[in-house]
Design a protein around this motif. Structure first.
Motif, PDB file in Angstrom:
ATOM      1  N   ALA A 212      79.803  35.948  24.944  1.00 50.61           N
ATOM      2  CA  ALA A 212      79.465  35.865  23.526  1.00 50.61           C
ATOM      3  C   ALA A 212      78.042  35.345  23.336  1.00 50.61           C
ATOM      4  CB  ALA A 212      80.463  34.960  22.805  1.00 50.61           C
ATOM      5  N   SER A 239      77.458  34.302  17.800  1.00 51.01           N
ATOM      6  CA  SER A 239      78.257  33.757  18.902  1.00 51.01           C
ATOM      7  C   SER A 239      79.699  33.537  18.486  1.00 51.01           C
ATOM      8  CB  SER A 239      77.645  32.431  19.393  1.00 51.01           C
ATOM      9  OG  SER A 239      76.345  32.613  19.880  1.00 51.01           O
ATOM     10  N   ALA A 242      81.443  36.847  18.258  1.00 47.36           N
ATOM     11  CA  ALA A 242      81.649  37.472  19.563  1.00 47.36           C
ATOM     12  C   ALA A 242      82.726  36.749  20.377  1.00 47.36           C
ATOM     13  CB  ALA A 242      80.334  37.498  20.343  1.00 47.36           C
ATOM     14  N   ILE A 243      82.817  35.428  20.241  1.00 47.47           N
ATOM     15  CA  ILE A 243      83.829  34.676  20.979  1.00 47.47           C
ATOM     16  C   ILE A 243      85.230  35.131  20.589  1.00 47.47           C
ATOM     17  CG2 ILE A 243      84.907  32.385  21.189  1.00 47.47           C
ATOM     18  CD1 ILE A 243      82.127  31.183  21.218  1.00 47.47           C
ATOM     19  N   THR A 246      86.062  38.221  22.544  1.00 47.47           N
ATOM     20  CA  THR A 246      85.906  38.177  24.000  1.00 47.47           C
ATOM     21  C   THR A 246      87.253  38.180  24.701  1.00 47.47           C
ATOM     22  OG1 THR A 246      83.833  36.929  23.800  1.00 47.47           O
ATOM     23  CG2 THR A 246      84.957  36.845  25.928  1.00 47.47           C
TER      24      THR A 246
END
Length: 276
Positions: A212, A239, A242-243, A246
Motif C-alpha cells: 500500500a 495508503s 490501498a491497505i 491489500t
C-alpha cells in the motif's frame, strides 16, 4: 561456499559482481529497450516510478545479501561491490539523459528533469543506506528491512515471466516469491527467543503495509500534488485506501509456513550436529 568466496575474493571480481547485480535488476527493462529502443533503459519517476523502485529494491537486496553471505560482512567487500553497482547506474543514467535530455550537457535543465533527478537521487541514497545496513547488521534487524523490500521481488519476477510462456496461474503466483524469501529469512532467524518472535510479528505487519505504501508513493511520483502538506495528506489517503485492498492473508500464510518449516529443519540439523 568456500569456492564461491575464493572466486569473488579479487577486488576486480567484486566490482564485476556489482555490475552484474545492477544489470540483473534492470534486466526486464534492458530486454524491452533492445526490442523497441523508444524509452531509456532506466525507468524514471515520470513514466515508470514503480519500475524505478523495483530496480533499486532488487539492487539493495541482492547486493546486501551478496556482501553479507559471500563477503562475510566485510566493509571493503561491500564498498567494492557497491562501486560496481555505481558504475552500472552511472552508465544507465547517462544513457537516459543522452537520449531524453541532451541539453543538460549544455548547462540547460528543465524543471521536470530536475524533479526526476531529485527523485532518482533520493531513492539512490535510501538504497545505499539500506544496502549497507543489510550487509552489516544482525539478522533480526535485517529481517525487518527485507520485509520492507521483498514485495518488489515478486513484481520483478512477474515482469521477467512476461517474456516466458508461463501459465496464468503460475504467473500470478510469482507475486508471492517475496513472501517466500521473507519466510526463509525468518526461518534462519528462528523462533526460540522472544525477541525473534516479536520480529516475526513486525515483519508480517511490514509485509502487509508495504504494498500500500509503495502504491501510494508511485501514484504521487507519477501525479505530483504540489505542496509538501498536500502530498503528505494525499499519501495518507492513498495508503489507507490501498491497505484495505491489500491481500495480506496469503502472503502471511506463505511466510509463516516457510519460516516454520525452515526453522524446524535448521533446529533438527543443529541438534544432529551437536550429537555427532
Amino acid at each position: 561456499m568456500r569456492n564461491s568466496r575464493q572466486f569473488w575474493s579479487p577486488w576486480w571480481a567484486q566490482i564485476i559482481a556489482g555490475l552484474f547485480i545492477a544489470l540483473l535488476a534492470v534486466g526486464p527493462w534492458l530486454w524491452l529497450w533492445l526490442g523497441q529502443r523508444e524509452q531509456p533503459i532506466l525507468p524514471t519517476s515520470k513514466n515508470d516510478a514503480a519500475g524505478l523502485m523495483i530496480i533499486f529494491a532488487l539492487i539493495t537486496l541482492l547486493g546486501g545479501w551478496f556482501t553479507r553471505v559471500i563477503g562475510r560482512r566485510s566493509t571493503s567487500f561491500a564498498i567494492l561491490t557497491d562501486i560496481g553497482v555505481l558504475l552500472a547506474l552511472v552508465g544507465l543514467v547517462f544513457q537516459w539523459i543522452w537520449g531524453d535530455a541532451p541539453e543538460i550537457f549544455q548547462g540547460k535543465i528543465s524543471g521536470e528533469l530536475e524533479v526526476q533527478l531529485w527523485v532518482l537521487g533520493i531513492i539512490f541514497i535510501i538504497s545505499q543506506v539500506l544496502y549497507f545496513l543489510i550487509a552489516k547488521l544482525q539478522l533480526s534487524i535485517v529481517a525487518l528491512l527485507v520485509a520492507a523490500l521483498v514485495f518488489n521481488v515478486g513484481q520483478w519476477m512477474q515482469m521477467v515471466a512476461t517474456y516466458t510462456p508461463l501459465e496464468p496461474e503460475i504467473y500470478s503466483s510469482l507475486i508471492y516469491v517475496g513472501a517466500l524469501i521473507l519466510g526463509l529469512v525468518l526461518g534462519f532467524l528462528g523462533f526460540l527467543q522472544i525477541w525473534h518472535l516479536v520480529v516475526w510479528v513486525i515483519a508480517l505487519a511490514i509485509q502487509w503495509v508495504m504494498p500500500a505504501v509503495i502504491s501510494a508513493v508511485v501514484t504521487l511520483l507519477e501525479n505530483p500534488v504540489g505542496s509538501v502538506g498536500g502530498s503528505l495528506a494525499k499519501f495518507g489517503e492513498l495508503s489507507q485506501d490501498a491497505i484495505g485492498r491489500t491481500d495480506w492473508l496469503i502472503p502471511s500464510l506463505v511466510t509463516l509456513a516457510v519460516a516454520m518449516l525452515a526453522s524446524v529443519i535448521l533446529l533438527i540439523i543443529r541438534k544432529a550436529k551437536r550429537r555427532s
